[in-house]
Design a protein around this motif. Structure first.
Motif, short mmCIF file in Angstrom:
data_model
loop_
_atom_site.label_atom_id
_atom_site.label_comp_id
_atom_site.label_asym_id
_atom_site.label_seq_id
_atom_site.Cartn_x
_atom_site.Cartn_y
_atom_site.Cartn_z
N GLU A 137 0.84 -1.21 0.00
CA GLU A 137 0.00 0.00 0.00
C GLU A 137 0.88 1.26 0.00
OE1 GLU A 137 -3.39 0.67 0.37
OE2 GLU A 137 -4.17 -1.37 0.41
N ALA A 138 1.89 1.28 0.86
CA ALA A 138 2.74 2.46 0.98
C ALA A 138 3.57 2.69 -0.28
CB ALA A 138 3.66 2.30 2.20
N LEU A 139 4.15 1.61 -0.82
CA LEU A 139 4.98 1.74 -2.02
C LEU A 139 4.17 2.19 -3.23
CD1 LEU A 139 7.33 -1.38 -1.70
CD2 LEU A 139 7.93 1.03 -1.36
N ALA A 140 2.93 1.69 -3.34
CA ALA A 140 2.08 2.08 -4.46
C ALA A 140 1.84 3.58 -4.45
CB ALA A 140 0.76 1.32 -4.40
N TRP A 141 1.53 4.12 -3.28
CA TRP A 141 1.26 5.57 -3.19
C TRP A 141 2.55 6.38 -3.38
CZ3 TRP A 141 3.01 9.29 0.31
CH2 TRP A 141 2.41 10.55 0.17
N MET A 142 3.63 5.95 -2.73
CA MET A 142 4.87 6.70 -2.82
C MET A 142 5.40 6.75 -4.25
SD MET A 142 6.84 5.43 0.65
CE MET A 142 8.31 6.35 0.26
N MET A 143 5.16 5.69 -5.00
CA MET A 143 5.64 5.63 -6.37
C MET A 143 5.00 6.72 -7.24
SD MET A 143 5.40 2.40 -8.98
CE MET A 143 3.60 2.42 -8.86
N VAL A 144 3.66 6.82 -7.18
CA VAL A 144 3.00 7.83 -8.02
C VAL A 144 3.14 9.24 -7.42
CG1 VAL A 144 1.36 6.26 -9.11
CG2 VAL A 144 0.78 7.28 -6.90
N TRP A 145 3.34 9.33 -6.12
CA TRP A 145 3.56 10.64 -5.49
C TRP A 145 4.92 11.21 -5.89
CZ3 TRP A 145 7.30 11.70 -1.57
CH2 TRP A 145 7.22 13.00 -1.05
N TYR A 146 5.92 10.34 -5.96
CA TYR A 146 7.29 10.81 -6.23
C TYR A 146 7.60 10.90 -7.73
CZ TYR A 146 12.36 11.22 -5.80
OH TYR A 146 13.66 11.67 -5.87
N TRP A 147 7.19 9.87 -8.50
CA TRP A 147 7.56 9.82 -9.92
C TRP A 147 6.45 10.28 -10.87
CZ3 TRP A 147 9.84 5.17 -7.49
CH2 TRP A 147 11.24 5.28 -7.37
N GLY A 148 5.27 10.53 -10.34
CA GLY A 148 4.22 11.04 -11.20
C GLY A 148 3.16 10.02 -11.56
N THR A 149 2.12 10.50 -12.22
CA THR A 149 0.93 9.66 -12.47
C THR A 149 0.79 9.30 -13.95
OG1 THR A 149 -0.40 11.68 -12.68
CG2 THR A 149 -0.32 10.61 -10.50
N SER A 150 1.89 8.90 -14.56
CA SER A 150 1.83 8.45 -15.95
C SER A 150 0.98 7.18 -16.03
CB SER A 150 3.24 8.17 -16.47
OG SER A 150 3.80 7.04 -15.80
N TRP A 151 0.57 6.84 -17.26
CA TRP A 151 -0.24 5.64 -17.43
C TRP A 151 0.49 4.39 -16.96
CZ3 TRP A 151 -5.24 5.48 -18.24
CH2 TRP A 151 -5.88 6.58 -18.82
N THR A 152 1.77 4.31 -17.24
CA THR A 152 2.55 3.13 -16.84
C THR A 152 2.63 3.00 -15.32
OG1 THR A 152 3.91 3.29 -18.85
CG2 THR A 152 4.78 1.97 -17.02
N LEU A 153 2.95 4.12 -14.66
CA LEU A 153 3.05 4.07 -13.20
C LEU A 153 1.69 3.87 -12.55
CD1 LEU A 153 5.68 6.88 -12.49
CD2 LEU A 153 6.00 4.39 -12.39
N THR A 154 0.65 4.43 -13.15
CA THR A 154 -0.70 4.23 -12.61
C THR A 154 -1.12 2.77 -12.73
OG1 THR A 154 -1.36 6.50 -13.15
CG2 THR A 154 -3.12 4.88 -12.85
N LEU A 155 -0.79 2.14 -13.86
CA LEU A 155 -1.11 0.72 -14.02
C LEU A 155 -0.35 -0.11 -12.99
CD1 LEU A 155 -2.45 -1.59 -15.56
CD2 LEU A 155 -0.50 -1.57 -17.15
N LEU A 156 0.93 0.20 -12.79
CA LEU A 156 1.72 -0.53 -11.79
C LEU A 156 1.17 -0.29 -10.40
CD1 LEU A 156 4.12 -2.30 -11.12
CD2 LEU A 156 5.57 -0.24 -11.12
N CYS A 157 0.75 0.93 -10.12
CA CYS A 157 0.14 1.25 -8.82
C CYS A 157 -1.12 0.43 -8.61
CB CYS A 157 -0.18 2.74 -8.77
SG CYS A 157 -1.09 3.27 -7.30
N ALA A 158 -1.95 0.32 -9.64
CA ALA A 158 -3.20 -0.45 -9.54
C ALA A 158 -2.91 -1.92 -9.27
CB ALA A 158 -4.01 -0.28 -10.82
N VAL A 159 -1.91 -2.47 -9.93
CA VAL A 159 -1.55 -3.88 -9.73
C VAL A 159 -1.08 -4.10 -8.30
CG1 VAL A 159 0.08 -5.70 -10.37
CG2 VAL A 159 -1.03 -4.33 -12.15
N MET A 160 -0.28 -3.17 -7.77
CA MET A 160 0.22 -3.30 -6.40
C MET A 160 -0.93 -3.18 -5.40
SD MET A 160 3.70 -1.02 -6.82
CE MET A 160 4.22 -1.18 -5.11
N LEU A 161 -1.85 -2.26 -5.64
CA LEU A 161 -3.00 -2.11 -4.74
C LEU A 161 -3.92 -3.33 -4.81
CD1 LEU A 161 -3.94 1.65 -5.24
CD2 LEU A 161 -2.85 0.61 -3.25
N ALA A 162 -4.12 -3.87 -6.02
CA ALA A 162 -4.96 -5.07 -6.16
C ALA A 162 -4.32 -6.25 -5.44
CB ALA A 162 -5.17 -5.39 -7.63
#
Length: 427
Positions: A137-162
């Motif tokens: 949960e923490a890594l998913a949020w920190m990733m898009v908070w620090y590196w941005g909300t591109s489609w690739t990072l958003t997809l990776l964030c969704a996979v981590m949250l799922a």
């Protein structure tokens, strides 16, 4: 005589014929270790719900009672006022089609397994399990908070949250079964935290569905997990009944195809969410509602600043969509291809094994389907190796690969659909 005509001491003896007369909605008796209890009024106050205890009205509930109550000394104080008598000495300890030999063998095995300490939970395991969920949960949020909300990072964030959501589902399962801590109140508290704050669901909703499922797995009209509300027909009995009655809510001969559209994609994001809200609001369960809201307050506080309201809602729905696929395939492969029928009044072991299959053990399988789900049926593994190989018991036991477990879900739906079509056209 006690309050409401119930005796506080066993004074009368009853036959099974007499016990089985008391299985209506407002008149319920059951038997535990040959003692007869009148649960007619108590059922409404039963912590597990009136349905789960009512399923055993008129039956021997000894095995179910043992399985559901880890602290049996504690629950004895609730049983004592309900005691009205015992079975006559000439009556067998089991009713109906229950196999006395297999019950005795299983009880012997259970006693030995408990003596060997194999059912003792390891707190460190559950702490590590919770830690890896929180870390995702923490890594998913920190990733898009620090590196941005591109489609690739958003997809990776969704996979981590799922992944976090799916794993939290397996974890809450064990606390919901009261199988981690010795004291039930601690299990209940952590269960509410995991399912409520980490997953955004109601503990009372899960308890109601899951306890009923385990009490009578794959029994039509009793197990909510096989209640498909007319969308699917399951097993070999229900399809024929629907076909002979000319019931056609859906084109069931194509259910193995529309399953991919209605099952995995919609169960968690749509069906479960609506069920949760209905349970919390209709039953005024404000504690569960508070936990439920705490999940969404935390989630939107984290993601609205990054995605906006619409984007945060869309991300949450996509995460639920991914989680739903994971959840449906894992949970359905254990039960959907197995025997699904009306109540046959089988003994506990026979009923559980006919309704459940196992998946081959590996490091990935343990993690993917939840190691603790495997541990729940460890006693069946022991029982199979120790007892079921003896043909005198006549119990089949199924062990499958992960892939076969999944493909059997689809093939069983096709088989059931074909049975419905044949009955619909020709019977």
């Amino acid at each position: 005589m006690g309050v409401g005509g119930q005796q506080t001491e066993a004074a009368d003896v009853f036959s099974w014929e007499e016990v089985q007369k008391h299985r209506s909605r407002n008149d319920r008796w059951l038997v535990i270790s040959r003692k007869v209890y009148n649960i007619s009024q108590w059922a409404k106050r039963h912590p597990g719900g009136s349905h789960v205890i009512g399923h055993y009205a008129g039956e021997d509930a000894t095995e179910a009672f043992t399985a559901f109550h880890p602290d049996q000394k504690f629950v004895q104080k609730f049983l004592k006022p309900l005691l009205i008598g015992e079975l006559a000495a000439t009556e067998p300890s089991q009713d109906g089609n229950k196999n006395a030999a297999i019950i005795q063998d299983f009880e012997t095995l259970r006693t030995q397994v408990e003596k060997d300490g194999l059912f003792k939970a390891k707190p460190l395991f559950f702490c590590l399990h919770l830690t890896h969920i929180l870390l995702l949960e923490a890594l998913a949020w920190m990733m898009v908070w620090y590196w941005g909300t591109s489609w690739t990072l958003t997809l990776l964030c969704a996979v981590m949250l799922a992944t976090s959501q799916a794993q939290a589902g397996w974890l809450q399962h064990d606390f919901g079964h009261l199988s981690v801590f010795k004291k039930s109140k601690w299990n209940h508290l952590v269960h509410k935290f995991v399912i409520g704050h980490l997953k955004g669901a109601a503990a009372s909703w899960w308890n109601h569905l899951h306890y009923n499922h385990h009490a009578k797995p794959n029994v039509l009209s009793k197990d909510p997990d096989v209640n498909m509300s007319g969308v699917f027909v399951l097993g070999s009995v229900q399809p024929v009944e629907y076909g002979m009655k000319k019931i056609k809510h859906m084109p069931y001969n194509h259910q193995h195809q529309y399953f991919f559209l209605l099952g995995p994609p919609l169960l968690v994001p749509v069906v479960f969410n609506l069920q949760n809200l209905n349970v919390m609001i209709s039953r005024r369960n404000w504690v569960d509602l508070a936990w439920y809201l705490s999940f969404y307050i935390r989630y939107f506080s984290c993601y609205v600043p990054l995605y906006g309201v619409f984007g945060a809602v869309a991300l949450n729905l996509f995460v639920r969509f991914l989680e739903s696929h994971w959840f449906v395939w894992v949970t359905q492969m254990n039960h959907l291809p197995m025997n699904i029928d009306h109540e046959k009044n089988r003994d506990w072991v026979t009923m559980q094994l006919q309704a459940t299959c196992n998946i081959e053990k590996s490091f990935f399988n343990d993690w993917f389907i939840g190691l603790t789900l495997i541990l729940l049926i460890i006693e069946f593994n022991f029982f199979f190796k120790s007892v079921s190989e003896n043909a005198e018991h006549g119990i089949s036991y199924q062990m499958k690969t992960l892939w076969r477990g999944m493909t059997d879900v689809v093939s069983s739906l096709k088989t059931s659909g074909d049975l419905w079509l044949d009955a619909y056209l020709h019977k």
